[in-house]
Design a protein around this motif. Structure first.
Motif, PDB file in Angstrom:
ATOM      1  N   GLU A   1       0.897  -1.039  -0.129  1.00 58.03           N
ATOM      2  CA  GLU A   1       0.062   0.028  -0.017  1.00 58.03           C
ATOM      3  C   GLU A   1       1.007   1.302   0.082  1.00 58.03           C
ATOM      4  OE1 GLU A   1      -3.523  -2.069   2.771  1.00 58.03           O
ATOM      5  OE2 GLU A   1      -2.138  -0.863   3.773  1.00 58.03           O
TER       6      GLU A   1
ATOM      7  N   THR B   1      -1.962   6.143   9.307  1.00 54.12           N
ATOM      8  CA  THR B   1      -0.573   6.451   8.990  1.00 54.12           C
ATOM      9  C   THR B   1      -0.012   7.853   9.410  1.00 54.12           C
ATOM     10  OG1 THR B   1      -1.140   6.852   6.643  1.00 54.12           O
ATOM     11  CG2 THR B   1      -0.363   4.504   7.385  1.00 54.12           C
TER      12      THR B   1
ATOM     13  N   CYS C   1     -16.089   2.612   6.177  1.00 55.05           N
ATOM     14  CA  CYS C   1     -14.565   3.221   6.092  1.00 55.05           C
ATOM     15  C   CYS C   1     -14.635   4.141   7.402  1.00 55.05           C
ATOM     16  CB  CYS C   1     -14.310   3.900   4.765  1.00 55.05           C
ATOM     17  SG  CYS C   1     -14.882   3.012   3.374  1.00 55.05           S
TER      18      CYS C   1
ATOM     19  N   CYS D   1     -14.613   3.303  10.881  1.00 49.83           N
ATOM     20  CA  CYS D   1     -13.279   2.707  11.516  1.00 49.83           C
ATOM     21  C   CYS D   1     -12.297   3.767  11.603  1.00 49.83           C
ATOM     22  CB  CYS D   1     -12.449   1.487  10.402  1.00 49.83           C
ATOM     23  SG  CYS D   1     -11.121   0.928  11.099  1.00 49.83           S
ATOM     24  N   HIS D   2     -12.038   4.833  10.488  1.00 49.00           N
ATOM     25  CA  HIS D   2     -11.059   5.854  10.711  1.00 49.00           C
ATOM     26  C   HIS D   2     -11.398   6.909  11.542  1.00 49.00           C
ATOM     27  CE1 HIS D   2      -8.320   5.257   7.232  1.00 49.00           C
ATOM     28  NE2 HIS D   2      -9.186   4.354   7.012  1.00 49.00           N
TER      29      HIS D   2
HETATM   30  C1  HEC Z   1     -11.544  -1.889  10.202  1.00 50.17           C
HETATM   31  C2  HEC Z   1     -10.776  -0.503  10.027  1.00 50.17           C
HETATM   32  C3  HEC Z   1     -10.838  -0.108   8.405  1.00 50.17           C
HETATM   33  C4  HEC Z   1     -11.745   0.271   7.579  1.00 50.17           C
HETATM   34  C5  HEC Z   1     -13.133  -0.405   7.529  1.00 50.17           C
HETATM   35  C6  HEC Z   1     -10.969   1.017   6.714  1.00 50.17           C
HETATM   36  N1  HEC Z   1      -9.818   1.338   6.816  1.00 50.17           N
HETATM   37 FE1  HEC Z   1      -8.802   2.530   5.623  1.00 50.17          FE
HETATM   38  N2  HEC Z   1      -7.017   2.102   7.143  1.00 50.17           N
HETATM   39  C7  HEC Z   1      -7.222   1.183   8.222  1.00 50.17           C
HETATM   40  C8  HEC Z   1      -5.929   1.209   8.428  1.00 50.17           C
HETATM   41  C9  HEC Z   1      -5.479   0.172   9.702  1.00 50.17           C
HETATM   42  C10 HEC Z   1      -5.167   1.889   7.715  1.00 50.17           C
HETATM   43  C11 HEC Z   1      -3.493   1.740   7.906  1.00 50.17           C
HETATM   44  C12 HEC Z   1      -2.673   1.062   6.742  1.00 50.17           C
HETATM   45  C13 HEC Z   1      -2.738  -0.456   6.762  1.00 50.17           C
HETATM   46  O1  HEC Z   1      -2.523  -0.792   8.004  1.00 50.17           O
HETATM   47  O2  HEC Z   1      -3.376  -1.290   5.746  1.00 50.17           O
HETATM   48  C14 HEC Z   1      -5.738   2.602   6.750  1.00 50.17           C
HETATM   49  C15 HEC Z   1      -5.580   3.224   5.714  1.00 50.17           C
HETATM   50  C16 HEC Z   1      -6.330   4.140   4.773  1.00 50.17           C
HETATM   51  C17 HEC Z   1      -5.759   5.307   4.048  1.00 50.17           C
HETATM   52  C18 HEC Z   1      -4.268   5.813   4.215  1.00 50.17           C
HETATM   53  C19 HEC Z   1      -4.395   7.161   5.103  1.00 50.17           C
HETATM   54  C20 HEC Z   1      -4.545   6.584   6.597  1.00 50.17           C
HETATM   55  O3  HEC Z   1      -5.492   6.874   7.205  1.00 50.17           O
HETATM   56  O4  HEC Z   1      -3.436   6.010   7.103  1.00 50.17           O
HETATM   57  C21 HEC Z   1      -6.875   5.590   3.311  1.00 50.17           C
HETATM   58  C22 HEC Z   1      -6.554   6.657   2.289  1.00 50.17           C
HETATM   59  C23 HEC Z   1      -7.922   4.651   3.684  1.00 50.17           C
HETATM   60  N3  HEC Z   1      -7.513   3.865   4.581  1.00 50.17           N
HETATM   61  C24 HEC Z   1      -9.147   4.651   2.952  1.00 50.17           C
HETATM   62  C25 HEC Z   1     -10.102   3.714   3.507  1.00 50.17           C
HETATM   63  C26 HEC Z   1     -11.530   3.668   2.597  1.00 50.17           C
HETATM   64  C27 HEC Z   1     -11.879   4.456   1.568  1.00 50.17           C
HETATM   65  C28 HEC Z   1     -12.117   2.652   3.263  1.00 50.17           C
HETATM   66  C29 HEC Z   1     -13.269   2.007   3.113  1.00 50.17           C
HETATM   67  C30 HEC Z   1     -13.462   1.451   1.576  1.00 50.17           C
HETATM   68  C31 HEC Z   1     -11.489   2.216   4.461  1.00 50.17           C
HETATM   69  N4  HEC Z   1     -10.152   2.872   4.431  1.00 50.17           N
HETATM   70  C32 HEC Z   1     -11.715   1.182   5.303  1.00 50.17           C
HETATM   71  C33 HEC Z   1      -8.274   0.949   8.715  1.00 50.17           C
HETATM   72  C34 HEC Z   1      -9.605   0.639   7.965  1.00 50.17           C
END
Ligand code: HEC
Length: 157
Positions: free
Chosen positions: A64, A149, A134, A137-138
């Motif tokens: 990623e 990150t 998304c 969780c974020h």
């Molecule tokens: C269950 C928790 C979870 C969900 C649901 C989730 N993410 Fe994340 N996301 C993370 C994590 C943890 C990372 C850090 C990178 C990694 O560990 O792969 C991340 C990283 C990212 C990043 C990079 C910036 C950052 O926050 O570090 C983006 C942009 C992102 N996600 C978008 C999305 C999108 C769009 C969706 C839905 C389609 C989504 N995520 C769903 C946990 C989640």
């Protein structure tokens, strides 16, 4: 097959689908399935050529690349909220093949004004994605600009 019979059959199939769909949507799961099919929203496809690759996360065959713009990186270092309109992008490669772009976009000045979208390599939207997941969780990272990150962005030089 004579035309009439064929039309009759097609009609029966169509009616059957409508009945099935009506039954499905009136079931108890309605609240889970209606917002889940979020298609297009306010999130725009990011200007990738203007973004900086600030960190990489590797897990098995997954690689990623995390991208955002230089102004956002400067804001993070300064302890300031990133500007409205900012894109955070996760470029997802599976076995070195581009799989998708996960995009977070700052939609306003509020700390929780973020929106999410999943784009395929051809920039089309994954229509059946529940982007509310998304967000939820974020949201656990609200104190770090909704970023997982955040520390990598902070230490990027
Ligand atoms: C269950 C928790 C979870 C969900 C649901 C989730 N993410 Fe994340 N996301 C993370 C994590 C943890 C990372 C850090 C990178 C990694 O560990 O792969 C991340 C990283 C990212 C990043 C990079 C910036 C950052 O926050 O570090 C983006 C942009 C992102 N996600 C978008 C999305 C999108 C769009 C969706 C839905 C389609 C989504 N995520 C769903 C946990 C989640």
């Amino acid at each position: 097959m004579p035309r009439k019979t064929f039309a009759g059959l097609a009609c029966a199939v169509a009616v059957g689908s409508v009945v099935f769909a009506a039954g499905y949507f009136s079931g108890p799961a309605i609240n889970e399935i209606t917002p889940a099919t979020a298609a297009e929203n306010a999130v725009t496809f990011p200007p990738l050529d203007q973004l900086v690759h600030y960190t990489t996360v590797r897990r098995g065959v997954t690689r990623e690349h995390m991208l955002t713009n230089p102004e956002a990186l400067a804001a993070i270092k300064a302890g300031q909220p990133v500007a409205a309109g900012t894109h955070m992008v996760l470029v997802d490669y599976q076995s070195d093949v581009l799989h998708r772009y996960l995009v977070a976009q700052k939609m306003g000045v509020g700390s929780s004004d973020w929106a999410y979208q999943w784009f395929w390599p051809d920039k089309s939207i994954k229509a059946d994605e529940n982007v509310a997941q998304c967000y939820s969780c974020h949201r656990s990272r609200e104190d770090r600009q909704f970023m997982f990150t955040f520390t990598d962005a902070l230490s990027f030089k």
